[in-house]
Write a protein that holds these residues in place. Structure first.
Motif, PDB file in Angstrom:
ATOM      1  N   ALA A  39       0.861  -1.183   0.000  1.00 60.31           N
ATOM      2  CA  ALA A  39       0.000   0.000   0.000  1.00 60.31           C
ATOM      3  C   ALA A  39       0.896   1.232   0.000  1.00 60.31           C
ATOM      4  CB  ALA A  39      -0.928  -0.001   1.204  1.00 60.31           C
ATOM      5  N   GLU A  40       0.298   2.363  -0.299  1.00 60.17           N
ATOM      6  CA  GLU A  40       1.084   3.579  -0.481  1.00 60.17           C
ATOM      7  C   GLU A  40       0.593   4.685   0.449  1.00 60.17           C
ATOM      8  OE1 GLU A  40       2.405   4.656  -4.538  1.00 60.17           O
ATOM      9  OE2 GLU A  40       1.109   6.415  -4.259  1.00 60.17           O
ATOM     10  N   VAL A  41       1.549   5.394   1.052  1.00 61.81           N
ATOM     11  CA  VAL A  41       1.217   6.598   1.806  1.00 61.81           C
ATOM     12  C   VAL A  41       2.073   7.750   1.293  1.00 61.81           C
ATOM     13  CG1 VAL A  41       0.527   5.344   3.889  1.00 61.81           C
ATOM     14  CG2 VAL A  41       2.892   6.128   3.656  1.00 61.81           C
ATOM     15  N   THR A  42       1.497   8.928   1.312  1.00 55.68           N
ATOM     16  CA  THR A  42       2.232  10.137   0.973  1.00 55.68           C
ATOM     17  C   THR A  42       2.762  10.746   2.261  1.00 55.68           C
ATOM     18  OG1 THR A  42       0.805  10.571  -0.928  1.00 55.68           O
ATOM     19  CG2 THR A  42       2.094  12.418  -0.081  1.00 55.68           C
ATOM     20  N   PRO A  43       4.078  10.890   2.401  1.00 54.69           N
ATOM     21  CA  PRO A  43       4.613  11.505   3.623  1.00 54.69           C
ATOM     22  C   PRO A  43       4.001  12.879   3.864  1.00 54.69           C
ATOM     23  CG  PRO A  43       6.376  10.503   2.362  1.00 54.69           C
ATOM     24  CD  PRO A  43       5.152  10.462   1.488  1.00 54.69           C
ATOM     25  N   GLU A  57       0.122   3.582  10.423  1.00 56.55           N
ATOM     26  CA  GLU A  57      -0.256   2.638  11.480  1.00 56.55           C
ATOM     27  C   GLU A  57      -1.429   1.729  11.099  1.00 56.55           C
ATOM     28  OE1 GLU A  57       0.177   0.446  14.710  1.00 56.55           O
ATOM     29  OE2 GLU A  57       1.544   2.074  14.155  1.00 56.55           O
ATOM     30  N   PRO A  58      -2.480   2.227  10.428  1.00 56.35           N
ATOM     31  CA  PRO A  58      -3.585   1.329  10.061  1.00 56.35           C
ATOM     32  C   PRO A  58      -3.163   0.184   9.145  1.00 56.35           C
ATOM     33  CG  PRO A  58      -4.264   3.627   9.869  1.00 56.35           C
ATOM     34  CD  PRO A  58      -2.784   3.632  10.082  1.00 56.35           C
ATOM     35  N   LEU A  59      -2.006   0.321   8.502  1.00 60.66           N
ATOM     36  CA  LEU A  59      -1.540  -0.690   7.562  1.00 60.66           C
ATOM     37  C   LEU A  59      -0.621  -1.727   8.218  1.00 60.66           C
ATOM     38  CD1 LEU A  59      -0.690   1.763   4.646  1.00 60.66           C
ATOM     39  CD2 LEU A  59      -2.771   0.401   4.915  1.00 60.66           C
ATOM     40  N   ARG A  60      -0.225  -1.479   9.455  1.00 61.33           N
ATOM     41  CA  ARG A  60       0.700  -2.381  10.152  1.00 61.33           C
ATOM     42  C   ARG A  60       0.087  -3.786  10.249  1.00 61.33           C
ATOM     43  NH1 ARG A  60       4.805  -1.644  13.950  1.00 61.33           N
ATOM     44  NH2 ARG A  60       4.296   0.589  14.179  1.00 61.33           N
ATOM     45  N   GLY A  61       0.830  -4.780   9.794  1.00 61.58           N
ATOM     46  CA  GLY A  61       0.380  -6.159   9.873  1.00 61.58           C
ATOM     47  C   GLY A  61      -0.706  -6.516   8.884  1.00 61.58           C
ATOM     48  N   ILE A  62      -1.165  -5.530   8.123  1.00 64.62           N
ATOM     49  CA  ILE A  62      -2.236  -5.748   7.146  1.00 64.62           C
ATOM     50  C   ILE A  62      -1.660  -5.926   5.744  1.00 64.62           C
ATOM     51  CG2 ILE A  62      -4.337  -4.782   6.131  1.00 64.62           C
ATOM     52  CD1 ILE A  62      -4.651  -5.537   9.036  1.00 64.62           C
ATOM     53  N   VAL A  63      -0.638  -5.142   5.432  1.00 63.51           N
ATOM     54  CA  VAL A  63       0.033  -5.259   4.136  1.00 63.51           C
ATOM     55  C   VAL A  63       1.467  -5.734   4.363  1.00 63.51           C
ATOM     56  CG1 VAL A  63      -1.404  -3.450   3.145  1.00 63.51           C
ATOM     57  CG2 VAL A  63       0.825  -2.842   4.099  1.00 63.51           C
ATOM     58  N   ASP A  64       2.094  -6.167   3.293  1.00 59.80           N
ATOM     59  CA  ASP A  64       3.446  -6.716   3.405  1.00 59.80           C
ATOM     60  C   ASP A  64       4.520  -5.637   3.401  1.00 59.80           C
ATOM     61  OD1 ASP A  64       2.699  -9.587   3.329  1.00 59.80           O
ATOM     62  OD2 ASP A  64       1.920  -9.039   1.368  1.00 59.80           O
ATOM     63  N   VAL A 319      -6.796   6.173   2.938  1.00 56.64           N
ATOM     64  CA  VAL A 319      -5.900   5.101   3.379  1.00 56.64           C
ATOM     65  C   VAL A 319      -6.570   4.196   4.421  1.00 56.64           C
ATOM     66  CG1 VAL A 319      -3.729   4.597   4.581  1.00 56.64           C
ATOM     67  CG2 VAL A 319      -3.803   6.396   2.858  1.00 56.64           C
ATOM     68  N   LYS A 320      -7.394   4.767   5.291  1.00 56.69           N
ATOM     69  CA  LYS A 320      -8.004   3.977   6.365  1.00 56.69           C
ATOM     70  C   LYS A 320      -8.996   2.937   5.845  1.00 56.69           C
ATOM     71  CE  LYS A 320      -7.361   7.424  10.008  1.00 56.69           C
ATOM     72  NZ  LYS A 320      -8.006   8.288  11.020  1.00 56.69           N
TER      73      LYS A 320
END
Length: 335
Positions: A39-43, A57-64, A319-320
């Motif tokens: 997944a992608e986040v914009t700093p 943080e919402p992506l922790r353990g959810i995506v690789d 993102v959420k």
């Protein structure tokens, strides 16, 4: 004659058989034949780490792995290199993006060494957006290297432990390129971008072959919500032999509204959103939930398409909704 600087072709167009670093969780998942999700986040526009970590943080353990963009849309954000280091230090595996737009080769190679020193393995190497479309339109574009040249440099740094030089030295046999040995070489898993196509286009074919030959080991594609398009694309990849030693992650993500989908289709190059998807969003009682459902359905379909190794989820303002899309797709344990 005196020694002078020449242009050295940095790509020999041979098939790369190098092993990717198993230190990367993303690599281990791909090598294990499991459906991978990035997944992608914009700093953020921030000199602090809290805002970045809140996004990721919402992506922790959810995506690789989590991509951090490098001046996406030619706009100023926290450095992708620093962002990747922050995520890595906090237990979130990053994919650090490098564009050729803003730095010359000295700065880019130095940052590649810095990334390696942080035990960061995943790279996505891109050309970069035109500065005139961003928030600093007077910025001077650098483009000292093309993306395939930077891919080659990263590959040689990782696999051969050397930095190619543009200077040359004279030998008894003629002119040889100089190289510099790296004391502790990085271990890179090198990615590039692509736009899915449904039929052979010579420019596309040559470009993807060049990326592969120069050392690209995985591809993340632009957003595409047409599964028939993706099936045709995957068939081409298999027929042309690209999937034999490259992994392809298809761009997708939860769309928040029909208006957002139409804007992306009309303003972002290469994005494909069929009319039927927009219609679903327009007629849904809850367009945000419908976007999550569409993404989850597509994840399920993508996981069954031969030649597709995973998905790359992009949702800059949504993102959420990514974790909900993955959970709804019921793709099994992500740990």
């Amino acid at each position: 004659r005196g020694c002078h600087v020449v242009r050295i072709e940095m790509c020999d167009l041979t098939n790369q058989q190098d092993s990717p670093p198993i230190e990367s969780q993303l690599v281990r998942r791909l090598l294990g034949g499991q459906f991978a999700i990035t997944a992608e986040v914009t700093p953020p526009v921030s000199a602090g780490s809290d805002e970045l970590l809140a996004k990721a943080e919402p992506l922790r353990g959810i995506v690789d792995a989590v991509n951090v963009t490098d001046g996406a849309n030619a706009r100023v954000h926290l450095s992708s290199v620093i962002s990747a280091a922050i995520l890595n230090a906090n237990g979130i595996e990053p994919v650090v993006q490098f564009t050729c737009r803003d730095r010359n080769r000295i700065a880019l190679i130095s940052d590649l060494l810095g990334v390696g020193a942080q035990s960061i393995h995943n790279l996505l190497i891109l050309t970069g957006d035109d500065p005139t479309v961003g928030d600093q339109p007077q910025a001077k574009p650098v483009f000292d290297l093309k993306s395939h040249e930077l891919i080659t440099i990263a590959h040689k740094m990782s696999q051969d432990g050397i930095i190619p030089s543009k200077s040359v030295k004279m030998t008894a046999e003629g002119v040889d390129p100089n190289t510099r040995k790296i004391e502790t070489p990085p271990k890179f898993f090198i990615g590039a971008a692509d736009v899915p196509t449904v039929k052979i286009d010579e420019q596309w074919l040559v470009g993807l072959r060049k990326k592969k030959a120069c050392g690209a080991q995985f591809i993340q594609t632009q957003l595409n919500y047409d599964m028939d398009n993706i099936r045709a694309y995957a068939n081409l990849l298999i027929e042309e032999g690209f999937t034999e030693n490259m992994f392809f992650l298809i761009g997708n993500g939860p769309l928040p509204s029909a208006r957002s989908a139409i804007w992306m289709r009309e303003n972002l190059w290469g994005v494909v959103v069929p009319d039927k998807i927009i219609k679903r969003l327009e007629t849904a009682k809850d367009s945000k939930l419908e976007g999550i459902k569409i993404c989850s359905e597509h994840l399920q379909e993508l996981s069954q398409i031969s030649g597709v190794a995973g998905a790359h989820l992009m949702a800059p303002i949504n993102v959420k909704s990514i974790p909900a899309s993955i959970e709804m797709a019921s793709l099994g344990n992500r740990s």
